[in-house]
Write a protein that holds these residues in place. Sequence first.
Motif, mmCIF file in Angstrom:
data_model
loop_
_atom_site.group_PDB
_atom_site.id
_atom_site.type_symbol
_atom_site.label_atom_id
_atom_site.label_comp_id
_atom_site.label_asym_id
_atom_site.label_seq_id
_atom_site.Cartn_x
_atom_site.Cartn_y
_atom_site.Cartn_z
ATOM 1 N N MET A 1 23.362 59.627 -2.389
ATOM 2 C CA MET A 1 23.855 58.420 -3.034
ATOM 3 C C MET A 1 22.691 57.731 -3.744
ATOM 4 N N GLY A 2 22.912 57.314 -4.964
ATOM 5 C CA GLY A 2 21.852 56.737 -5.769
ATOM 6 C C GLY A 2 21.485 55.329 -5.350
ATOM 7 N N GLU A 3 20.383 54.859 -5.933
ATOM 8 C CA GLU A 3 19.897 53.528 -5.594
ATOM 9 C C GLU A 3 20.855 52.437 -6.048
ATOM 10 N N ASP A 4 21.590 52.689 -7.120
ATOM 11 C CA ASP A 4 22.445 51.642 -7.677
ATOM 12 C C ASP A 4 23.587 51.278 -6.740
ATOM 13 N N ASN A 5 23.899 52.155 -5.785
ATOM 14 C CA ASN A 5 25.019 51.887 -4.879
ATOM 15 C C ASN A 5 24.599 51.080 -3.653
ATOM 16 N N LEU A 6 23.308 50.801 -3.510
ATOM 17 C CA LEU A 6 22.820 50.051 -2.362
ATOM 18 C C LEU A 6 22.453 48.636 -2.789
ATOM 19 N N THR A 7 22.684 47.702 -1.890
ATOM 20 C CA THR A 7 22.403 46.301 -2.179
ATOM 21 C C THR A 7 21.803 45.643 -0.951
ATOM 22 N N VAL A 8 21.026 44.599 -1.172
ATOM 23 C CA VAL A 8 20.416 43.834 -0.090
ATOM 24 C C VAL A 8 21.367 42.711 0.300
ATOM 25 N N VAL A 9 21.691 42.644 1.589
ATOM 26 C CA VAL A 9 22.608 41.622 2.084
ATOM 27 C C VAL A 9 21.921 40.808 3.166
ATOM 28 N N ASN A 10 22.347 39.573 3.270
ATOM 29 C CA ASN A 10 21.865 38.688 4.327
ATOM 30 C C ASN A 10 22.737 38.908 5.553
ATOM 31 N N VAL A 11 22.205 39.612 6.527
ATOM 32 C CA VAL A 11 22.979 39.956 7.717
ATOM 33 C C VAL A 11 23.202 38.730 8.584
ATOM 34 N N PRO B 1 13.058 47.573 -5.581
ATOM 35 C CA PRO B 1 12.172 46.445 -5.843
ATOM 36 C C PRO B 1 12.824 45.118 -5.476
ATOM 37 N N SER B 2 11.979 44.143 -5.220
ATOM 38 C CA SER B 2 12.411 42.749 -5.005
ATOM 39 C C SER B 2 13.535 42.652 -3.972
ATOM 40 N N ILE B 3 13.244 43.098 -2.773
ATOM 41 C CA ILE B 3 14.267 43.052 -1.732
ATOM 42 C C ILE B 3 14.407 41.661 -1.122
ATOM 43 N N SER B 4 13.458 40.767 -1.418
ATOM 44 C CA SER B 4 13.529 39.426 -0.868
ATOM 45 C C SER B 4 12.825 38.455 -1.810
ATOM 46 N N LYS B 5 13.364 37.220 -1.890
ATOM 47 C CA LYS B 5 12.748 36.195 -2.727
ATOM 48 C C LYS B 5 11.457 35.686 -2.115
ATOM 49 N N PHE C 1 14.886 43.688 7.885
ATOM 50 C CA PHE C 1 13.599 43.064 7.625
ATOM 51 C C PHE C 1 13.761 41.553 7.597
ATOM 52 N N PHE C 2 12.669 40.898 7.958
ATOM 53 C CA PHE C 2 12.633 39.455 8.177
ATOM 54 C C PHE C 2 11.680 38.847 7.156
ATOM 55 N N ASN C 3 12.060 37.715 6.543
ATOM 56 C CA ASN C 3 11.175 37.062 5.585
ATOM 57 C C ASN C 3 10.708 35.708 6.106
ATOM 58 N N GLU C 4 9.883 35.041 5.328
ATOM 59 C CA GLU C 4 9.321 33.765 5.762
ATOM 60 C C GLU C 4 10.356 32.664 5.865
ATOM 61 N N GLU C 5 11.485 32.819 5.182
ATOM 62 C CA GLU C 5 12.575 31.846 5.278
ATOM 63 C C GLU C 5 13.438 32.088 6.513
ATOM 64 N N GLN C 6 13.013 33.004 7.375
ATOM 65 C CA GLN C 6 13.714 33.344 8.608
ATOM 66 C C GLN C 6 15.099 33.917 8.324
ATOM 67 N N GLU C 7 15.219 34.679 7.254
ATOM 68 C CA GLU C 7 16.472 35.357 6.913
ATOM 69 C C GLU C 7 16.364 36.818 7.319
ATOM 70 N N SER D 1 19.180 43.280 5.181
ATOM 71 C CA SER D 1 19.360 44.718 5.361
ATOM 72 C C SER D 1 19.863 45.319 4.055
ATOM 73 N N ILE D 2 19.804 46.634 3.980
ATOM 74 C CA ILE D 2 20.257 47.359 2.789
ATOM 75 C C ILE D 2 21.475 48.184 3.173
ATOM 76 N N VAL D 3 22.589 47.924 2.501
ATOM 77 C CA VAL D 3 23.840 48.612 2.777
ATOM 78 C C VAL D 3 24.475 49.028 1.456
ATOM 79 N N SER D 4 25.484 49.889 1.544
ATOM 80 C CA SER D 4 26.228 50.289 0.351
ATOM 81 C C SER D 4 27.218 49.197 -0.028
ATOM 82 N N GLU D 5 27.723 49.290 -1.244
ATOM 83 C CA GLU D 5 28.687 48.299 -1.713
ATOM 84 C C GLU D 5 29.962 48.342 -0.888
#
Length: 834
Positions: free
Chosen positions: A1-11, A625-629, A661-667, A670-674
């Motif tokens: 499955m290509g990269e375009d089918n995956l998206t970063v979601v706030n779990v 790229p750019s998985i988190s702000k 993965f965890f960011n500084e905003e405490q969010e 994860s990466i999942v398919s559409e």
Amino acid sequence: MGEDNLTVVNVSGSSIVKYKPVFSADSKCLFVLSGKNIKVYNVNSGECMHYLIGHYDEVTGALVNPKNKLQLFSSSLDETIILWDSADGVILKRYSLHAPIYGLIGFTKDESNIYVMVRWYPKGVDDKIPTQDHDISEYDPKTGSLTMRLKKVLKRRLVDVGAKGRYLVEGRKKKVIVYDCKTSEIIMHSLKDDFDKEISCVACHPTEDSFVTGCDNGKIIYWWNFLTRNGVVKSTYSWHALPVLDVHFTAEGSQLLSGGHECVLVKWKYNSKEREYLPRLRAPIDHVICSPDNQIFVTCHQDNCVNLISNTFELLNVIDGLSLCHLQSQVLVRRSVRLLYDPRTKALVTNGRVGHLQFYSIEADRQLYNLDIVQENYTSPEDLSKPLYPTEVTNAAFSSHGDWLATVDMWDDGVMTPDIQLKFWKYQVESQEYALNTVVHYPHDKKVVDLKFRPHGDDLDVVHSVVTSSVDGKFKTWTLVDDTDIYRKNSKWVCDSVGYYRDRPAGPLGFSEDGSLLGVGFSSTLTVWDSDTNVLRHCFLTQSNSSNIKHCEFGHHSCCHLLVSLSSDLLCVWNLLTCAVVWSVNLEANVLAADPLSPYMAVVDNDQKLYVFKPLSPDIVYSKPSISKSTVTCAIFLPQKKKSSNKGTQVDWQKSSQLYFFNEEQELLSIVSEEEERKMNTLDSRAIQENLPSTAISVFLGGERKALEDRERQIERSLPSNITKQILDSAPHAQPPVVSLCLPFLQSLIGKKQTKRGTEEEDEEEEMDEVKSQDSDSDMEVEQFHNSMKSDSQNPVQENKDFDWLNDLHKSQSKDDLNPVVLRTTDWISELNT
């Protein structure tokens, strides 16, 4: 499955306290703004009933529609306002304002227009970057027009709408700006010249022409007669020692609620010094609201917690999100503890409140419980410029099966000698919690860098061991030994061995898959030790001599013979069999995670770009790229709890484990398919559970439906009684042949049996009442039939033989399966035959 089918979601992990929650009109539900969604909580149980999903960016405000109490307005940074049916979660209408909306202030006097806080896009600029200034505008939903009312508002908490929408009040530093909605006049008032603190929050009285301002020096000021330029009346009250973060009037305006950094909820009598307190609320209070019926107060705390409190100061429910740090020092602490996995509860574990570890369920998006490590209460400082230094949990690790938990907590003010404690916790099956087993004071002279349990797989007889590394240049191995005496059976942890390398500070740790080898980083050198004998086996010198090793991970499965190290500017892979470099790449990164169930690893560089790879090859398996702000601080692979039935919905590198993965905003991201994202939204949009309160219309429809079902069952029950009445009412010598009565009578019994089995449990009491009434009717019918038998029967023996089929039916079936009317009749016939 290509990269375009995956998206970063706030779990999970979205803040539930960033914006004020809103009560429903009946005070039974609480609308909590969390990320892109609105969570609807039941006030009585504290459970989340359902989500309102429809915005594409962060939700910033919510207001109950005054013209229809079952509807809700919500605003978002996606430049839209949505009108909801809050009970069913249905979008009734979407309004586009063509500007990001940062809050809903209130309604106008006629309740037709809404005051909104927006940021405008500068004219003549191609890039759509809004200005930094907030403006208060009046929005007309019918025409879609926006009319400017106030400019350059700093924060949402500094503006409020007055009684019946007559005026707007804004606090701006040491001034108060009042906008008269009737005359469109702007009136400005100032604080005293000797007032050295600024206004921190504003709240208007719900019925009177007055408002309250909270200040940075802890004072609360009442304002009257402010619609005129001269003659303003003020009254000042003081209790708070630190800045007042929020003030709020009760629904009738008879009381005022205030909160701040003292972690104390204060209830003031209107324009009076009389007040009550609810202290020790665990974290500074950001927001305070009151329910429309004045029965429940809600406090939002900076650790991402919402408390529901009765008006008598009794704690009713607690709504916990993924706890956020409210101290600046905690940001560094979270990078040390990172993300952990509890094998017992299958929960994510990380730092919670000050001195706590929190166990968080990702699937339920709720906190399971907090484990108090340091046993200290949070204390607010006397001055925010001179914060206190509480004891923090800096390191933690679980054993392979979750039987043991090891933690390191440290107090350090930068002046005195740090206080460091290593603690071992044993899981108690009876109480289902961790109990403290061993405390080691000063396990190292300086800060502990890393803490790891030695893996032992499924072998439960292996002696547990833990390794700690420190800046003091040593790593120590701690072993579990027997400490049983004549008084008790016990075990404890002791130091078994100490290792060091050229007086360099010890850094990250890593165990091989079978636990036989231990990797320890010393500055830019990676050393490999025998875990059993603590003997140095080999040293790997990285090409980057200027930076220290930050992560050390052994490969798994097909890559178990490889060792991966990550420094600030180099990712290097070593072969343990040949002691040579397999490959290396210059990469500025700080995050490395290994999947224990597959050979894959993930690294996030400083530009927040994700790379997934196998240590066997430098080829990238996946990148995004750019998985988190904001900056990603740590990552972890968690085992997949549910395998996807559709093979096309999961990538190969996430079939065994899911990357978080965890960011500084405490969010927590994860990466999942559409397709998986759509399923997540479908699960989040679940209907209200039956045990939770229903709306008025659903109660009405449910009552009508229940009445209809009752009538249908009553009709069904009346059918067999007609056949019985036909048999009993007529004289025996005048009845038709028994053969013609047998089939319809048996059919009526079958129908009755099916009806009885299909009846729900909640209707059993009503059925028993109906059975009693039928029994009384049958008594009268049997008595009439008995009298007719006495008067008309000429040959009782021969006539009773006609009912032999009933006797056979009575003997062949259990009494529980028969109609009570038939059961009574057959009993009477048996007595008559006798």
